[in-house]
Design an enzyme around this catalytic site. Structure first.
Site, short mmCIF file in Angstrom:
data_model
loop_
_atom_site.label_atom_id
_atom_site.label_comp_id
_atom_site.label_asym_id
_atom_site.label_seq_id
_atom_site.Cartn_x
_atom_site.Cartn_y
_atom_site.Cartn_z
N GLU A 1 -6.15 -1.00 -6.62
CA GLU A 1 -7.21 -0.14 -6.11
C GLU A 1 -6.81 1.31 -6.33
O GLU A 1 -5.64 1.67 -6.25
CB GLU A 1 -7.43 -0.36 -4.60
CG GLU A 1 -7.70 -1.78 -4.19
CD GLU A 1 -6.47 -2.44 -3.56
OE1 GLU A 1 -5.43 -1.76 -3.42
OE2 GLU A 1 -6.58 -3.63 -3.24
N HIS B 1 0.83 -1.20 0.00
CA HIS B 1 0.00 0.00 0.00
C HIS B 1 0.87 1.25 0.00
O HIS B 1 1.97 1.26 0.54
CB HIS B 1 -0.87 0.03 1.26
CG HIS B 1 -2.14 -0.76 1.15
ND1 HIS B 1 -3.39 -0.18 1.24
CD2 HIS B 1 -2.35 -2.08 0.94
CE1 HIS B 1 -4.33 -1.12 1.10
NE2 HIS B 1 -3.71 -2.29 0.93
#
Length: 319
Positions: free
Chosen positions: A105, A38
């Protein structure tokens, strides 16, 4: 019996703490470790987002178990740069590294300023990235012009054997599409019946005989109330479902989503229980599907208590 692994969540812990947790997990008996990748956490309350590839070198140097990472090539990472990172880890730690490639994402990939595409376009980009990486990891010089571009790209420091390039899938359709070309499957845990359908689709699509890894998300704590509170605090937005999680860009907006998730909803994405026996039964049911490794992600903040419980109740270490 499937190997039981530990999921290292970069969203929830700083890299130094996470490196210590990886060592503790191995000492407790976990047979493998995987991490998330992330640049932002799901929630400001989680508060962390270390660089996964940097962390992997340090964590693998101080442990002996296999490691994996899930990442999205083609946005933050050019596929040639990701292939270089994977080759370096596989060269330093032979036979211990794999990577799962996903479509990503917006939370993590849209920060580059690229237009965030719909799922079919993201799938097409993923396949191109896989082909580029697959060729580079086998020593080929690659020139590719398409959704991604690589001009006379080559990796000069190669491992003896290329690390496996898994595909990540949460649905049957994606798993079936991956089956014909990905070298393995990484999917989500939860209801064993749902997991079974995704794995069956992967095998039907051409994945028969290829390895399958499962990331199984739980919330365990000493009491049921604490386990539920941890799940709702740390992982509520994931239970919304649909495509929305892939399209939101800001952690603060995920917190807004989480307000609509209550105890009656959270079970869609997190197995909440203070009973180790229930978690043990879930792991056995998933193992019975013929998977290779189940990575357990406990979303609660007291990771040491979870690791201690797992050593006693899930990994057969006794007291």
């Amino acid at each position: 019996m499937a190997r039981i692994g530990y999921h290292a969540s970069h969203e929830q812990y700083d890299p130094r703490t996470l490196c210590d947790l990886a060592r503790r997990a191995e000492a407790a008996g976990f047979g493998a470790i995987k991490c998330s990748d992330h640049i932002q956490p799901w929630s400001p309350r989680q508060g962390h987002s270390g660089h996964a590839w940097t962390w992997l070198g340090a964590a693998m140097a101080t442990t002996t178990v296999p490691f994996g990472n899930i990442a999205a090539p083609g946005y933050r990472y050019h596929p040639a740069v990701m292939a270089q990172a994977a080759a370096t880890l596989a060269q330093m730690f032979p036979g211990r590294f794999w990577v799962a490639l996903g479509t990503g994402e917006a939370l993590n990939e849209a920060m580059t300023g690229m237009v965030w595409p719909d799922k079919p376009e993201r799938n097409a980009r993923l396949r191109e990235c896989f082909d580029v990486m697959h060729a580079l990891l086998r020593g080929e010089t690659v020139t590719h012009r398409g959704r991604v571009t690589a001009i006379e790209a080559r990796l000069w420091s190669l491992p003896d054997a290329p690390p496996p390039l898994f595909g990540a899938a949460a649905t049957e359709d994606t798993a079936r599409w991956l089956g014909g070309w990905a070298e393995g499957l990484l999917t989500l845990g939860g209801d064993p019946a749902n997991v079974a359908r995704v794995i069956a689709a992967f095998r039907e699509g051409g994945g028969e005989g290829k390895p399958v890894h499962v990331q199984h998300t739980i919330s365990w704590a000493e009491t049921e109330d604490r386990a539920m509170a941890d799940a709702l605090d740390q992982w509520a937005p994931v239970a919304i479902g649909g495509e929305i999680n892939w399209d939101i860009r800001r952690p603060s907006d995920f917190d807004l989503l989480g307000r609509f998730v209550g105890p009656e909803h959270i079970g869609r994405s997190v197995r909440v229980s203070a009973d180790p026996g229930l978690h043990r039964a879930d792991l056995q049911a998933i193992a019975d599907l013929g998977v290779d490794t189940i990575f357990v992600h406990n979303v609660g903040r007291d990771q040491q208590a979870f690791i201690d419980m797992a050593a006693r109740e899930l990994l057969g270490r006794g007291d």
